[in-house]
Each structure stands twice: as C-alpha cells, then as structure tokens.
Design a protein around this motif. Structure first.
Motif, short mmCIF file in Angstrom:
data_model
loop_
_atom_site.label_atom_id
_atom_site.label_comp_id
_atom_site.label_asym_id
_atom_site.label_seq_id
_atom_site.Cartn_x
_atom_site.Cartn_y
_atom_site.Cartn_z
N THR A 199 0.82 -1.20 0.00
CA THR A 199 0.00 0.00 0.00
C THR A 199 0.86 1.26 0.00
O THR A 199 1.92 1.31 0.62
CB THR A 199 -0.91 0.05 1.24
OG1 THR A 199 -0.12 0.09 2.43
CG2 THR A 199 -1.83 -1.16 1.30
N PHE A 200 0.40 2.27 -0.71
CA PHE A 200 1.03 3.60 -0.74
C PHE A 200 2.51 3.53 -1.10
O PHE A 200 3.35 4.20 -0.48
CB PHE A 200 0.83 4.32 0.61
CG PHE A 200 -0.60 4.67 0.89
CD1 PHE A 200 -1.19 5.77 0.29
CD2 PHE A 200 -1.36 3.89 1.75
CE1 PHE A 200 -2.52 6.08 0.54
CE2 PHE A 200 -2.69 4.20 2.01
CZ PHE A 200 -3.27 5.29 1.40
N ASN A 201 2.83 2.74 -2.10
CA ASN A 201 4.20 2.65 -2.60
C ASN A 201 4.29 3.26 -3.99
O ASN A 201 3.31 3.29 -4.74
CB ASN A 201 4.64 1.19 -2.66
CG ASN A 201 4.53 0.50 -1.32
OD1 ASN A 201 5.25 0.84 -0.39
ND2 ASN A 201 3.61 -0.45 -1.20
N THR A 202 5.47 3.74 -4.33
CA THR A 202 5.76 4.20 -5.69
C THR A 202 6.83 3.28 -6.27
O THR A 202 7.93 3.16 -5.70
CB THR A 202 6.26 5.65 -5.69
OG1 THR A 202 5.23 6.49 -5.15
CG2 THR A 202 6.60 6.11 -7.09
N VAL A 203 6.49 2.63 -7.37
CA VAL A 203 7.39 1.65 -7.98
C VAL A 203 7.62 2.06 -9.43
O VAL A 203 6.69 2.05 -10.25
CB VAL A 203 6.80 0.23 -7.90
CG1 VAL A 203 7.79 -0.78 -8.46
CG2 VAL A 203 6.44 -0.13 -6.46
N ILE A 204 8.86 2.39 -9.75
CA ILE A 204 9.21 2.99 -11.04
C ILE A 204 10.32 2.18 -11.69
O ILE A 204 11.29 1.79 -11.04
CB ILE A 204 9.67 4.45 -10.84
CG1 ILE A 204 8.57 5.28 -10.16
CG2 ILE A 204 10.07 5.09 -12.16
CD1 ILE A 204 9.02 6.67 -9.78
N LEU A 205 10.18 1.94 -12.97
CA LEU A 205 11.25 1.39 -13.80
C LEU A 205 11.81 0.06 -13.31
O LEU A 205 13.02 -0.08 -13.09
CB LEU A 205 12.39 2.42 -13.93
CG LEU A 205 12.06 3.64 -14.78
CD1 LEU A 205 13.02 4.78 -14.49
CD2 LEU A 205 12.09 3.29 -16.27
N PRO A 206 10.97 -0.95 -13.15
CA PRO A 206 11.55 -2.30 -13.01
C PRO A 206 12.15 -2.69 -14.35
O PRO A 206 11.46 -2.64 -15.38
CB PRO A 206 10.34 -3.16 -12.65
CG PRO A 206 9.17 -2.44 -13.26
CD PRO A 206 9.50 -0.98 -13.21
N ILE A 207 13.40 -3.06 -14.37
CA ILE A 207 14.07 -3.30 -15.65
C ILE A 207 13.61 -4.62 -16.27
O ILE A 207 13.69 -4.81 -17.48
CB ILE A 207 15.60 -3.28 -15.46
CG1 ILE A 207 16.02 -1.95 -14.81
CG2 ILE A 207 16.33 -3.45 -16.79
CD1 ILE A 207 15.56 -0.71 -15.57
#
Length: 787
Positions: free
Chosen positions: A423-431
């Motif tokens: 919850t309430f996470n920011t997940v950017i650019l998993p390669i």
C-alpha cells in the motif's frame, strides 16, 4: 548461516505500448503533467509518477527531470524500445552530455542540502564498467566532483544475464549517485551537473535529480550500545567491521538494549544476524553499511533474520541507516540481499537499500513484517519479495526504482501467502518483469500505489497463478478476495522483445491453473499504457470485477483477451485507444463480459481477432496519432450532405477535449471548458511558459476568445501575459495573436477578451508567460466564438 535451497528466478516474457491522462475519474486522483521551463532541449510533457495526490509513497525529496531543465546537452527520447537508452529513463526521456562544458541545470523549488541523481555511463569493452566523475556547481560557484560509475549496470544476453558486451540485449543502463551540499540551499538556487572531462567516459546521460532537505543526524538513544564507542567498529570503512557489529547486536539482544550505528561508512562482508533487537542508525545519509568479501563473492553486506529452518527471528526493528552493497552481477543462488531471512513481528523503517541483489527477499514461513518509509534503488533482482509462506505482512510508503526484476512481489511457493498488503508505494522502472505482482496468495491487498514505466517482460500490476509451487492443491493459488484499489499506472506494460506481442498494464495469468477467486479492481487509472490496458493470458481467469476504472491512452487495445474467463465492468471509461476496435479477443464466448452502468470506449461486438499483433502507437503523453476512431462509426455516409456548412454559434470550446502543459493539485485543464466560472485551471507553479490547448473538433474561424477567472471578490486584480496560436493538425502551430498582457479585474467580471483574425484552426493554444497575481497560469473559462 547455511541458506535454504535457492530457486532459479524463472522468467517468462511479456509486453506493452502507450497514450496519456490528465484528469481524475470518480474518487481517483488527478495526475500532473511534468512541464518544461525554458531550455534548449525541452522534453515532451508526460504524466509524472511523483505527482499523483494521495497515492504512492510520500517521499522526502523534490524530483526534477533533466529533459525539463536548462541544458546545452542533447535530448534523447521519448522512446520505449527495449535496449535503447531512453527506454529506461523516467518518462522515457533524458539528456546526454558528451562534451566538456555541457550541463544540465536544475532550479530548486524548495530548500535542499542534498541531492541524488540518476545517470548512465557507457560500459567499457570488458563489461566491467568504467569510473568517472561529474561536477556539481551551485549558482556557478566552485565545482565539486562527484564519482559516477557504470559497474552496477549494463547486463547482456538472456535471463539471468551476464556482463559480456559481446552478447545481445544490453539493458539496465542507469545508476544513482548522491551527495550533500554542506549547507542548505534556498529555493531558486541553480544546481548544475556539468562535464569537466570526457577522458574517463565519453558521455554522461542524466535522467533526473532528487533534491532533499536531510535532517541532522539522529543522536544515540539513551542507554543504547554504540557499535563504534562500545565495540570498536571502524566508521572510516577501512577495516572489516562485520564481527564487531555482530557482537554489538548480540549484546543488544542479551541486554535488552538498542544498538546504535553512528555516522560513518562501515565495511561489512557477511550477514549481520538480528533477532529480538533494535538496530538503529543516525539516518540513511549518515550511517552506511557496505562491503563484500574480497575472495568469496557470494558473501556480502546484509542484515538478515535467522532462516525459518533455524527458528526464524522476531521482534526486530531496523531503522534509519543505509545498506549500499557492491553487487555487480546476478547470481540467483547468492544470498546477497540487503535484508533477508525470516523476520516475524518486525519492522524495517527508513532504510536505504542500493546495489544489492534484492532489497528485501524474505523467506518464510514468517508473520507480521512491516517495511515502511524506505528507498530501494538499483537492484539486480527484485525490490521486495515475500516468498514462501509470508503472512499478515506489509510494504507501505516505500519508493522503489530501477529494480532488476519485479519491483514488489509476493510468491507463494509451496506455502500459502495470506493477507499481505502492498500500500502507498511508488514503484518505477523495473528493468525486468512487473512493478507489482502477486504469484498466488489468499486475501491479498494491493492498493493506493503508483506504478510507472515498465520496461520488458511484465506489466504494471500482475495477478497470477504462475511460477513453481503456486497451485490450489497446496493452498497457494490466488484465492479468497484480492483487492487492488486506488492504484495509478503510468506507461506500464510493454511490447515484449521475447514473446513478440504486448503485455497489458494490468494483466492476469492462469498458467499453472485457472484463477477462480474474487479479484476486485477499483477506483484506478490506467494511463498512457505501452500496449494494452487490461490483458488476460494463459489458462483462465474467473471472478474479475472492474469498477470505476479510467483508461486514458493505450498503445493498442483497451482489452487484450487471450484466455477464457469472466469479468464484470462498471463505470469503466476508455479514451485514446490506438486501435479502432478497442478489444482483441480470439477466444470468443469463452470470455464472458457482464456490463454494468457507466461504461464507454472499451467495448465492441464483434471484437477484433486478427491473428496479428499491431505495433503500439507511442506518443509519450497525448492522443495516439492515426489510431483512434469513433466508438460507433456510422455505417453509411449521409445521403444528402449539406451544401453549405452550418453557422457556428455559441461557445465552441465548452465541453471540448483539452490538454495542458501541467497543473497544480486538482486544478486540471478540464475546469477551463466545463462552463462553470467558479472552477478553474491552474498550471504547474513556478514553471513558465505554460500552455492550454483546446480541440474544437474541426477547423473553425474563431474571431474572439473570452477568458475568465472566478468572479469572487477574493480574486485580486491581476495581469496575465499570453499569446494565442492555432493548428489544423495539433503539430504545427501558427501565431494568431502575439504576446500581450490582459487584465482580470473582479470589479468588472474578472474576464478579458482577445480578438483574433478569424484564421481557420482546429486546435487553439494559449501560451502564458506571466501572471502578476500568482506564479502560474490561471483560467476558469476559455470561451471561443466565431463572431
């Protein structure tokens, strides 16, 4: 410790493409477009994952993208093609500096005493990476050289990848560096990254910078044991401090005392084993654990609970320090994660994890772990994985960027995962793979997150019966109720290089066995998807419920159906879908759709079934060009078209599609064409010039604009400086009215009139360069008339 048997991180392949979103839907949050101040290489405005109110992690930094900063470098992108440098940049754009004196210069929007920046250097011929430095200058002052390297990036070949530049598929290009300024810089200060030499690296590509006001170091708690003062650990990093920190931790457990890591960089070459103890630092910018065994490369820094087979650990708190490793390759059998083992009834709080294999790979069975307020950066594999019987555990308010595999994952291999939450996470650019995924699991919650910029072999959100050990016979399959609510997905999914077709932003797989559960997806935006918005593949997926979903932009389809299943759709609205038929479905009635009320833009009967996968239409924010037709096009042209065009009367702009360079908070551009003078658009602050563009639907000879602000007396008189341009194709704009100041006075209606020459244009664009009343463009109504 002897690790448990390791599994190979099996990877299938998958994909995606693109489009845009500006507005909120239902209870959802408005997404702000990044916008460019004056610069020589201004990037294409694109939705930002850092600007979604009420969702994602609350981070301590202000982020700025290089493509919108002042620069004399070269803009690269936007581009989402796997293996290209911009494809792995935030927003799929960056700036390359390849000559001495080239720079990117950021202007602080808030006070800051530290920065981290994301960059890429080329690999060297041996594949071992290169070291260099780049200068940081504050307001043009004396330069400070900051070390940068490519040794943590550049992987090649197929999974699990290698460091051989002679192989195919180069990827994982970027890394991050951090530095403190030594004092607090005021808002408005200019901070420049500038090339001083190209001898060590021929180029430096800058993606973004995060500026932060770091608090003073946290003092040692009263009564705590000090790893330096009491146990002799070396804060300079010269000596191996593994044994001394372990001794402090053991003493803390025995004496019931906290263990304190003061300021310093500590060489740690193996796991620190924690159980029933609090290990606390002075802050993640001050207390750093780093290191790796020089001869046995499978040993490296990490803070681990005991493995479950050895009884596991419990009642552990890890807080306020950094674990920055030295992992330069992917070896799945190596336990070289920042945090691992089994930690029940424990908390990980404000830990910076970087350059390890995984941020936190948790092997259960274990119960009630919370990871919160943390940063996970530049991993070779997953950001977090709840593996093998993890229950009642949570990752919340955590920022993940540049993981080498799934950003946040749950994998119920052989033992059920139950009631876990992301919850309430920011997940950017998993390669590689997905931003957030649950492989199996019962009563799982994935809510209030922001996911953006998937690269390959995955989507933004994945719910699946995939991977070994996920099956109903062991109780590990998707079961109970899976809740995915209030998530925002931006540029997720991908056009897969392996499977040769796209993976959706949200996708479901019943590879091991069909999903037969309740899966509720609600109050969610799927924006600017790189391929399809929603995707079903393999086996079957039953029990899907979509409610209050906004799909704004998809590179191909709203729905890509490749397996049977059942789904209900209520208040699902899709716009800017690249393909003229919004559904691709070759399983026919095998996929049962139940339509509730409030749907539009995504349904077609019959759906497309072409047998071919189209190339996605990528626009990086904006309506896909050449792909979108009306939802229900007429079957026949009018029998007797009128000989004369009808006369246009009234306000031509009201209710028409509108785009913007950016907006503040909830004050989106649609407020300027809603017919209500009390609602208003406010652009991104402190970032002139700003634009608003209205699509009149057809070329019109507009002769007059009426611009309004709210009539309330609370709005003081102000003058806004603006110009007007027009276009027939939304690409080439010609001037209709030069820049001038227009005064808005509440005593006379708070409105201004702009006269135009009547040149025919479909798209009208206002460009604001000043406002004496507020550092942003403001409009409550943009009205357009032909008389």
């Amino acid at each position: 410790m002897t690790p448990p048997p390791r599994r190979q991180l099996l990877r299938r392949s998958i994909s995606a493409s693109l489009s845009l979103a500006l507005a909120a839907f239902g209870t959802a949050a408005a997404v702000v477009l990044s916008s460019a101040p004056p610069a020589e290489a201004a990037g294409v405005p694109a939705p930002s994952p850092m600007a979604v109110p009420g969702r994602g992690a609350t981070v301590p930094f202000k982020e700025q993208e290089a493509e919108y900063a002042a620069t004399n470098g070269t803009l690269i992108g936007p581009n989402r093609l796997y293996g290209t440098l911009p494809s792995e940049a935030s927003g799929r754009q960056a700036v390359t500096l390849d000559a001495v004196g080239e720079y990117v210069e950021f202007t602080l929007t808030a006070p800051a005493n530290a920065m981290s920046f994301r960059y890429s250097l080329p690999d060297n011929a041996a594949g071992s990476g290169r070291d260099a430095s780049i200068n940081v200058l504050v307001n043009g002052g004396s330069p400070k050289a900051v070390p940068v390297t490519s040794k943590y990036g550049w992987y090649y070949g197929g999974y699990p990848f290698n460091n051989n530049p002679g192989d195919t598929n180069p990827h994982h290009f970027y890394d991050e560096a951090r530095t403190m300024f030594g004092s607090t810089l005021a808002a408005g200060t200019k901070v420049r990254l500038q090339v001083s030499s190209t001898s060590a690296s021929p180029s430096f590509t800058i993606d973004l910078a995060d500026f932060e006001q770091v608090a003073a170091p946290t003092a040692k708690p009263s009564g705590a044991l000090d790893v330096v003062g009491d146990f002799g650990a070396d804060p300079t990093g010269a000596a191996d401090s593994t044994a001394k920190i372990q001794a402090a931790v053991d003493a803390g457990k025995a004496q019931g005392k906290e263990v304190y890591i003061p300021q310093g960089t500590f060489q740690v070459r193996d796991h620190i084993i924690v159980d029933k103890v609090t290990l606390r630092g002075a802050g993640p910018w001050y207390s750093v654990l780093t290191g790796r065994d020089p001869s046995n490369r499978s040993k490296a820094v990490g803070v681990y609970g005991k493995y479950a087979a050895n009884g596991g650990s419990s009642n552990v708190t890890l807080k306020d320090f950094a674990i920055i490793g030295d992992i330069q390759e992917r070896v799945d059998d190596d336990q070289v994660n920042a945090i691992g083992g089994a930690l029940s009834n424990s908390t990980v709080d404000n830990i910076w994890m970087q350059h390890t294999k995984c941020g936190a790979w948790m092997d259960g069975p274990m119960d009630n772990l919370t990871i919160k307020n943390s940063r996970i950066l530049d991993q070779t594999a997953d950001g977090v994985n709840f593996h093998y019987g993890v229950t009642n555990s949570t990752v919340t308010n955590t920022f993940v960027r540049n993981s080498g595999d799934d950003g946040l994952a749950m994998w119920a291999e052989n033992v059920p995962n139950v009631k876990n939450k992301f919850t309430f996470n920011t997940v950017i650019l998993p390669i590689l793979a997905n931003n957030i995924v649950t492989y199996g699991g019962k009563d799982i919650t994935i809510s209030d997150n922001v996911m953006s910029d998937t690269i390959t072999n995955g989507g933004g959100l994945h719910i699946a019966n995939r991977y070994p050990g996920v099956n109903s016979g062991q109780g590990t399959a998707v079961s109970g109720t899976t809740t995915a609510a209030r998530n925002t997905l931006i540029r997720t999914g991908n056009n897969d290089f392996n499977w040769r077709f796209g993976v959706g932003a949200i996708w479901f797989s019943g590879l091991n066995e069909p999903i037969n559960a309740t899966v509720n997806i609600s109050d969610t935006e799927i924006l600017d998807s790189s391929y399809a918005a929603i995707h079903l593949i393999e086996g079957a997926t039953n029990g899907l419920h979509f409610n209050n979903i906004k799909i704004d932009g998809a590179g191909t389809y709203a729905l890509q159906v490749q397996s049977p299943g059942t789904a209900t759709f209520t208040n699902v609205v899709a716009t800017h879908i690249a393909q003229p038929n919004p559904i691709h479905n070759c399983v026919g009635s095998g996929f049962q759709i139940t339509r509730g009320t409030g749907n539009s833009g995504w349904y077609a009967d019959p759906p497309a079934c072409t047998g071919n996968w189209p190339d996605p239409v990528w626009t990086n924010g904006g309506v896909p060009q050449g792909g979108t037709g009306p939802t229900n096009p007429p079957t026949d042209p009018p029998t007797d078209p009128p000989t004369d065009p009808p006369t246009d009367t009234g306000n031509l702009a009201q209710g028409r599609p509108v785009t913007e360079s950016g907006h503040a908070d909830v004050y989106g551009a649609s407020n300027a064409v809603d017919g209500n003078a009390n609602t208003y658009w406010e652009s991104t602050n402190q970032a002139f010039p700003q634009t608003i563009t209205v699509d009149l639907g057809a070329a019109k000879a507009v002769k007059r604009l009426v611009l309004k602000l709210p009539p309330a007396a609370a709005w003081a008189t102000r003058t806004q400086t603006l110009s007007v341009s027009g276009s027939t194709d939304n690409n080439t704009f010609n001037s209709l009215k030069g820049s001038a100041g227009y005064t808005f006075d509440p005593s006379s209606g708070n409105k201004a009139t702009v006269t135009l020459p009547g040149t025919s244009a479909r798209y009208l664009r206002l460009t604001f360069t000043g406002n004496t009343g507020w550092p942003a463009a403001q409009l409550s109504e943009l009205e357009a008339y032909t008389s």
